[in-house]
Design a protein around this motif. Structure first.
Motif, mmCIF file in Angstrom:
data_model
loop_
_atom_site.group_PDB
_atom_site.id
_atom_site.type_symbol
_atom_site.label_atom_id
_atom_site.label_comp_id
_atom_site.label_asym_id
_atom_site.label_seq_id
_atom_site.Cartn_x
_atom_site.Cartn_y
_atom_site.Cartn_z
ATOM 1 N N SER A 32 46.480 64.234 46.217
ATOM 2 C CA SER A 32 45.482 64.192 47.262
ATOM 3 C C SER A 32 44.876 65.453 47.202
ATOM 4 C CB SER A 32 46.300 64.130 48.538
ATOM 5 O OG SER A 32 46.972 65.088 48.806
ATOM 6 N N THR A 33 43.859 65.879 48.172
ATOM 7 C CA THR A 33 42.991 66.765 48.154
ATOM 8 C C THR A 33 43.695 67.866 48.837
ATOM 9 O OG1 THR A 33 42.104 66.051 50.338
ATOM 10 C CG2 THR A 33 40.852 65.611 48.475
ATOM 11 N N VAL A 36 49.010 67.113 47.442
ATOM 12 C CA VAL A 36 50.202 66.522 47.432
ATOM 13 C C VAL A 36 50.343 65.299 46.527
ATOM 14 C CG1 VAL A 36 51.779 64.838 48.724
ATOM 15 C CG2 VAL A 36 50.544 66.824 49.954
ATOM 16 N N THR A 37 51.209 65.338 45.542
ATOM 17 C CA THR A 37 51.165 64.457 44.442
ATOM 18 C C THR A 37 52.301 63.049 44.711
ATOM 19 O OG1 THR A 37 50.942 66.114 42.529
ATOM 20 C CG2 THR A 37 51.634 63.869 41.976
ATOM 21 N N PHE A 38 51.551 61.937 44.608
ATOM 22 C CA PHE A 38 52.436 60.742 45.002
ATOM 23 C C PHE A 38 52.675 59.889 43.910
ATOM 24 C CE2 PHE A 38 49.521 61.738 48.463
ATOM 25 C CZ PHE A 38 50.241 61.439 49.687
ATOM 26 N N PHE A 44 49.974 56.670 47.528
ATOM 27 C CA PHE A 44 48.859 57.482 47.703
ATOM 28 C C PHE A 44 47.940 56.901 48.921
ATOM 29 C CE2 PHE A 44 44.562 58.498 46.401
ATOM 30 C CZ PHE A 44 44.362 59.659 46.291
ATOM 31 N N CYS A 45 47.641 55.618 48.859
ATOM 32 C CA CYS A 45 46.671 54.810 49.809
ATOM 33 C C CYS A 45 47.516 54.629 51.249
ATOM 34 C CB CYS A 45 46.272 53.650 49.136
ATOM 35 S SG CYS A 45 45.274 53.986 47.629
ATOM 36 N N SER A 46 48.740 54.914 51.318
ATOM 37 C CA SER A 46 49.571 54.787 52.655
ATOM 38 C C SER A 46 48.879 55.080 54.071
ATOM 39 C CB SER A 46 50.998 54.939 52.254
ATOM 40 O OG SER A 46 51.010 56.413 52.578
ATOM 41 N N GLN A 47 48.092 56.116 53.481
ATOM 42 C CA GLN A 47 47.385 56.810 54.923
ATOM 43 C C GLN A 47 46.349 55.882 55.397
ATOM 44 O OE1 GLN A 47 45.181 60.302 54.202
ATOM 45 N NE2 GLN A 47 44.847 59.565 52.121
#
Length: 155
Positions: A32-33, A36-38, A44-47
């Motif tokens: 992510s920006t 944080v590495t998913f 990654f898209c859970s937000q």
């Protein structure tokens, strides 16, 4: 969540020479920006999952496309994992398409009606383009009348 590169991202088997490149590609796509590495497209898209189904599936569609690209460019020999990633991508994109709002031509036409009177698009700003955008003379008047007549019949 992890900040280290996975040993075999997505359970891939790219071979000794290509595995580090593939892992780096996946890590880059799923970081992510906020650095944080998913571990997966879903985390990654859970937000976006609580925003709306459309936004959630669009994120999954777009992010899984990047994962598929990593397979195509950095792990072309692992067809099984690549096909699985492609299948997930297709499913996510189909779901995103299913949640997109429907549009219709009637809605577009009705926006050209103001107080029950049909209006044509404005004339082009460049006089040299006038012939391209709108017919002129008697033919243009006929077109305007015909357009209004057809529009009124639709309403």
């Amino acid at each position: 969540m992890s900040s280290a590169i996975q040993v075999n991202a997505y359970g891939s088997n790219c071979g000794i020479a290509l595995q580090p490149t593939f892992n780096a590609c996946i890590t880059n796509q799923l970081t992510s920006t906020s650095a944080v590495t998913f571990l997966s497209v879903e985390t990654f898209c859970s937000q976006y999952q609580t925003v709306s189904q459309l936004v959630w599936y669009q994120c999954l569609c777009e992010t899984s496309a990047r994962v598929v690209n990593c397979f195509q460019t950095s792990c072309p020999n692992d067809t099984g994992a690549s096909q699985s990633a492609q299948g997930s991508h297709n499913s996510y994109c189909q779901a995103a398409d299913a949640y997109k709002p429907a549009t219709s031509n009637v809605g577009v036409i009705s926006t050209a009606v103001v107080d029950g009177v049909a209006t044509l698009p404005p004339a082009p700003a460049d006089p040299a383009d006038t012939g391209k955008a709108r017919a002129s003379g008697a033919r243009g008047a006929f077109f305007s009348f015909y357009f209004i007549f057809v529009l009124a019949a639709l309403l």
